[in-house]
Design a protein around this motif. Structure first.
Motif, PDB file in Angstrom:
ATOM      1  N   MET A 194      40.109  -9.529  55.826  1.00 28.32           N
ATOM      2  CA  MET A 194      41.397  -9.618  55.150  1.00 28.32           C
ATOM      3  C   MET A 194      42.357  -8.596  55.732  1.00 28.32           C
ATOM      4  SD  MET A 194      40.500  -7.796  51.488  1.00 28.32           S
ATOM      5  CE  MET A 194      39.037  -8.798  51.233  1.00 28.32           C
ATOM      6  N   THR A 195      43.641  -8.884  55.571  1.00 26.62           N
ATOM      7  CA  THR A 195      44.694  -7.962  55.988  1.00 26.62           C
ATOM      8  C   THR A 195      45.698  -7.825  54.847  1.00 26.62           C
ATOM      9  OG1 THR A 195      46.181  -9.635  56.910  1.00 26.62           O
ATOM     10  CG2 THR A 195      44.454  -8.763  58.368  1.00 26.62           C
ATOM     11  N   SER A 196      46.524  -6.808  54.921  1.00 26.33           N
ATOM     12  CA  SER A 196      47.614  -6.661  53.953  1.00 26.33           C
ATOM     13  C   SER A 196      48.769  -5.923  54.610  1.00 26.33           C
ATOM     14  CB  SER A 196      47.155  -5.930  52.687  1.00 26.33           C
ATOM     15  OG  SER A 196      46.879  -4.568  52.964  1.00 26.33           O
ATOM     16  N   TYR A 197      49.918  -6.058  53.997  1.00 32.57           N
ATOM     17  CA  TYR A 197      51.140  -5.445  54.529  1.00 32.57           C
ATOM     18  C   TYR A 197      51.632  -4.386  53.549  1.00 32.57           C
ATOM     19  CZ  TYR A 197      56.139  -5.062  55.671  1.00 32.57           C
ATOM     20  OH  TYR A 197      57.396  -4.592  55.975  1.00 32.57           O
ATOM     21  N   ILE A 198      51.904  -3.192  54.064  1.00 30.73           N
ATOM     22  CA  ILE A 198      52.424  -2.093  53.252  1.00 30.73           C
ATOM     23  C   ILE A 198      53.838  -1.773  53.750  1.00 30.73           C
ATOM     24  CG2 ILE A 198      52.103   0.277  52.463  1.00 30.73           C
ATOM     25  CD1 ILE A 198      49.852  -1.511  51.591  1.00 30.73           C
ATOM     26  N   PRO A 199      54.866  -1.953  52.903  1.00 27.48           N
ATOM     27  CA  PRO A 199      56.244  -1.692  53.345  1.00 27.48           C
ATOM     28  C   PRO A 199      56.465  -0.215  53.689  1.00 27.48           C
ATOM     29  CG  PRO A 199      56.190  -2.952  51.295  1.00 27.48           C
ATOM     30  CD  PRO A 199      54.807  -2.437  51.519  1.00 27.48           C
ATOM     31  N   GLU A 200      57.536   0.045  54.402  1.00 28.60           N
ATOM     32  CA  GLU A 200      57.895   1.425  54.732  1.00 28.60           C
ATOM     33  C   GLU A 200      58.185   2.212  53.452  1.00 28.60           C
ATOM     34  OE1 GLU A 200      61.708  -1.009  55.171  1.00 28.60           O
ATOM     35  OE2 GLU A 200      59.548  -1.250  55.534  1.00 28.60           O
ATOM     36  N   GLU A 201      58.016   3.522  53.564  1.00 29.46           N
ATOM     37  CA  GLU A 201      58.241   4.456  52.446  1.00 29.46           C
ATOM     38  C   GLU A 201      57.277   4.226  51.283  1.00 29.46           C
ATOM     39  OE1 GLU A 201      59.963   6.845  53.244  1.00 29.46           O
ATOM     40  OE2 GLU A 201      61.076   6.016  54.934  1.00 29.46           O
ATOM     41  N   THR A 202      56.116   3.650  51.587  1.00 34.55           N
ATOM     42  CA  THR A 202      55.077   3.433  50.574  1.00 34.55           C
ATOM     43  C   THR A 202      53.835   4.212  50.991  1.00 34.55           C
ATOM     44  OG1 THR A 202      55.925   1.203  50.129  1.00 34.55           O
ATOM     45  CG2 THR A 202      53.711   1.729  49.319  1.00 34.55           C
ATOM     46  N   LYS A 216      55.322  -0.300  67.368  1.00 36.73           N
ATOM     47  CA  LYS A 216      56.265   0.575  68.058  1.00 36.73           C
ATOM     48  C   LYS A 216      57.315  -0.242  68.801  1.00 36.73           C
ATOM     49  CE  LYS A 216      52.835   4.202  69.084  1.00 36.73           C
ATOM     50  NZ  LYS A 216      52.213   4.953  70.211  1.00 36.73           N
ATOM     51  N   THR A 217      57.167  -1.562  68.738  1.00 33.83           N
ATOM     52  CA  THR A 217      58.051  -2.453  69.470  1.00 33.83           C
ATOM     53  C   THR A 217      58.916  -3.254  68.510  1.00 33.83           C
ATOM     54  OG1 THR A 217      58.114  -4.397  70.943  1.00 33.83           O
ATOM     55  CG2 THR A 217      56.199  -4.187  69.513  1.00 33.83           C
ATOM     56  N   SER A 218      60.088  -3.628  68.963  1.00 38.32           N
ATOM     57  CA  SER A 218      60.977  -4.462  68.149  1.00 38.32           C
ATOM     58  C   SER A 218      60.764  -5.942  68.429  1.00 38.32           C
ATOM     59  CB  SER A 218      62.442  -4.095  68.425  1.00 38.32           C
ATOM     60  OG  SER A 218      62.745  -4.292  69.805  1.00 38.32           O
ATOM     61  N   ALA A 219      59.738  -6.261  69.217  1.00 39.10           N
ATOM     62  CA  ALA A 219      59.500  -7.653  69.592  1.00 39.10           C
ATOM     63  C   ALA A 219      58.769  -8.437  68.513  1.00 39.10           C
ATOM     64  CB  ALA A 219      58.709  -7.717  70.900  1.00 39.10           C
ATOM     65  N   VAL A 220      58.180  -7.727  67.542  1.00 37.20           N
ATOM     66  CA  VAL A 220      57.425  -8.424  66.507  1.00 37.20           C
ATOM     67  C   VAL A 220      57.750  -7.822  65.139  1.00 37.20           C
ATOM     68  CG1 VAL A 220      55.406  -6.958  66.913  1.00 37.20           C
ATOM     69  CG2 VAL A 220      55.122  -9.124  65.712  1.00 37.20           C
ATOM     70  N   ASN A 221      57.977  -8.680  64.173  1.00 36.79           N
ATOM     71  CA  ASN A 221      58.230  -8.244  62.807  1.00 36.79           C
ATOM     72  C   ASN A 221      56.893  -7.793  62.183  1.00 36.79           C
ATOM     73  OD1 ASN A 221      58.287  -8.819  59.763  1.00 36.79           O
ATOM     74  ND2 ASN A 221      60.457  -8.957  60.297  1.00 36.79           N
ATOM     75  N   PRO A 222      56.834  -6.595  61.598  1.00 38.80           N
ATOM     76  CA  PRO A 222      55.561  -6.090  61.058  1.00 38.80           C
ATOM     77  C   PRO A 222      54.938  -6.996  59.990  1.00 38.80           C
ATOM     78  CG  PRO A 222      57.154  -4.310  61.234  1.00 38.80           C
ATOM     79  CD  PRO A 222      57.903  -5.578  61.505  1.00 38.80           C
ATOM     80  N   ARG A 223      55.773  -7.640  59.165  1.00 42.07           N
ATOM     81  CA  ARG A 223      55.215  -8.551  58.162  1.00 42.07           C
ATOM     82  C   ARG A 223      54.567  -9.750  58.827  1.00 42.07           C
ATOM     83  NH1 ARG A 223      52.595 -11.012  55.700  1.00 42.07           N
ATOM     84  NH2 ARG A 223      52.729 -11.900  53.598  1.00 42.07           N
ATOM     85  N   TYR A 224      55.180 -10.247  59.890  1.00 41.98           N
ATOM     86  CA  TYR A 224      54.594 -11.353  60.639  1.00 41.98           C
ATOM     87  C   TYR A 224      53.331 -10.888  61.357  1.00 41.98           C
ATOM     88  CZ  TYR A 224      54.311 -15.392  63.804  1.00 41.98           C
ATOM     89  OH  TYR A 224      53.895 -16.501  64.491  1.00 41.98           O
ATOM     90  N   LEU A 225      53.319  -9.633  61.782  1.00 43.11           N
ATOM     91  CA  LEU A 225      52.142  -9.090  62.453  1.00 43.11           C
ATOM     92  C   LEU A 225      50.919  -9.118  61.541  1.00 43.11           C
ATOM     93  CD1 LEU A 225      50.924  -7.702  64.948  1.00 43.11           C
ATOM     94  CD2 LEU A 225      51.665  -5.508  63.979  1.00 43.11           C
ATOM     95  N   ALA A 226      51.122  -8.867  60.255  1.00 42.47           N
ATOM     96  CA  ALA A 226      50.007  -8.917  59.309  1.00 42.47           C
ATOM     97  C   ALA A 226      49.400 -10.315  59.277  1.00 42.47           C
ATOM     98  CB  ALA A 226      50.473  -8.507  57.918  1.00 42.47           C
ATOM     99  N   HIS A 227      50.250 -11.318  59.318  1.00 38.77           N
ATOM    100  CA  HIS A 227      49.783 -12.702  59.357  1.00 38.77           C
ATOM    101  C   HIS A 227      49.043 -12.995  60.658  1.00 38.77           C
ATOM    102  CE1 HIS A 227      49.866 -17.098  59.287  1.00 38.77           C
ATOM    103  NE2 HIS A 227      50.463 -17.051  60.470  1.00 38.77           N
TER     104      HIS A 227
END
Length: 300
Positions: A194-202, A216-227
């Motif tokens: 399983m994976t999960s996404y933790i927003p910034e400042e959390t 570290k890259t702007s090429a991928v959205n972190p929320r999409y990366l979790a998927h």
């Protein structure tokens, strides 16, 4: 068993009660219950649902709790007049309809989220950006630190995540990571995948059974990366038996569509997830209202 009869789980998930909507049979893991001329089937169902914590307390067995037929003899419930019973059933049924509407709305939003991810995955083409989690210039990967039971505190503010990264197993009053200015993607190293996404400042505290992935890259959205991590890890067969070690996770490569497409989809995902959170909160309030109706009826 007939329509409106109740069944109660006797092994494992002890005390779960359901009122059946069609004739059925069941095995030795359940008991069937039916009212008589003094107790309405619906009243019996609602009262037993209300008494579930007490029924669970009567279970025996540490690894596989269970109740037996004699256990049910220990459960005593008030027996108000039939008209009072039916009034309670009517009131609870109206609240149940509210509950089911909210639950169906949650399922609709979850399907919308799944559709957004599916559309994004389909948008990937050979011309998309090819990325590798082993690229230390674009991603950071780490694991947490072992947490002993005695380190957990009842009034702690920092959630601790282990192999089950979807829910904290406790709270602590110290930090392992100090910078939360960017989002994090967590994965369970040696449990069910399983994976999960933790927003910034959390803030959070990962154990040595929890991996932490950051962009570290702007090429991928972190929320999409979790998927992506969840999907690719599933393809690789990560599980309790096949651990999702850092080396194996770093072996994952993937292609993503343009970042503007990702960001647009993830904005919608965020809205849907917020709607789900609000609806889940309403489910708790609805369930509380139903319990209050039963509690007051039984106290009279």
């Amino acid at each position: 068993m007939c329509i409106r009869d109740s069944i109660i789980s006797a092994r494992g998930t002890v005390g779960a009660v359901a009122q059946i909507a069609a004739p059925m049979t069941f095995n030795q893991s359940c008991y069937g219950l039916r009212g008589n001329d003094q107790i309405d089937n619906g009243f019996l169902y609602y009262v037993l649902s209300f008494e579930r914590p007490y029924i669970e307390s009567l279970a025996t067995g540490m690894k596989f709790p269970s109740i037996v037929k004699n256990t049910l003899d220990q459960i005593q419930i008030p027996l108000p007049p039939m008209d009072v019973q039916k009034k309670l059933v009517h009131a609870c049924a109206k609240i149940d309809e509210e509950y089911n509407i909210a639950r169906r709305s949650i399922e609709t939003y979850r399907q919308k989220i799944a559709d957004l991810f599916a559309k994004l995955d389909a948008a990937v083409s050979a011309s998309g950006d090819r990325l590798s989690l082993s690229d230390t210039e674009k991603f950071s990967i780490a694991i947490g630190k072992r947490v002993l039971g005695k380190e957990l505190v009842s009034n702690g503010k920092i959630p601790v995540y282990s192999a089950n990264v979807t829910a904290p197993f406790g709270f602590i009053d110290k930090l392992l990571i100090t910078d939360f200015s960017v989002p994090s993607v967590l994965w369970g190293i040696d449990g069910d995948w399983m994976t999960s996404y933790i927003p910034e400042e959390t803030a959070f505290y990962p154990t040595d059974h929890c991996g932490v992935l950051r962009c570290k890259t702007s090429a991928v959205n972190p929320r999409y990366l979790a998927h992506i991590l969840e999907v690719e890890g599933g393809k690789m067969g990560f599980s309790r038996a096949y651990r999702a070690s850092i080396d194996r996770v770093q072996g994952i490569t993937f292609t993503v569509p343009d970042i503007s497409i990702q960001n647009n989809a993830m904005s919608k995902v965020k809205d849907h997830e917020m709607a789900i959170k609000e609806l889940e909160g309403s489910l708790e309030k609805i369930a509380f209202r139903r319990n209050e109706i039963i509690r007051k009826a039984l106290a009279e």
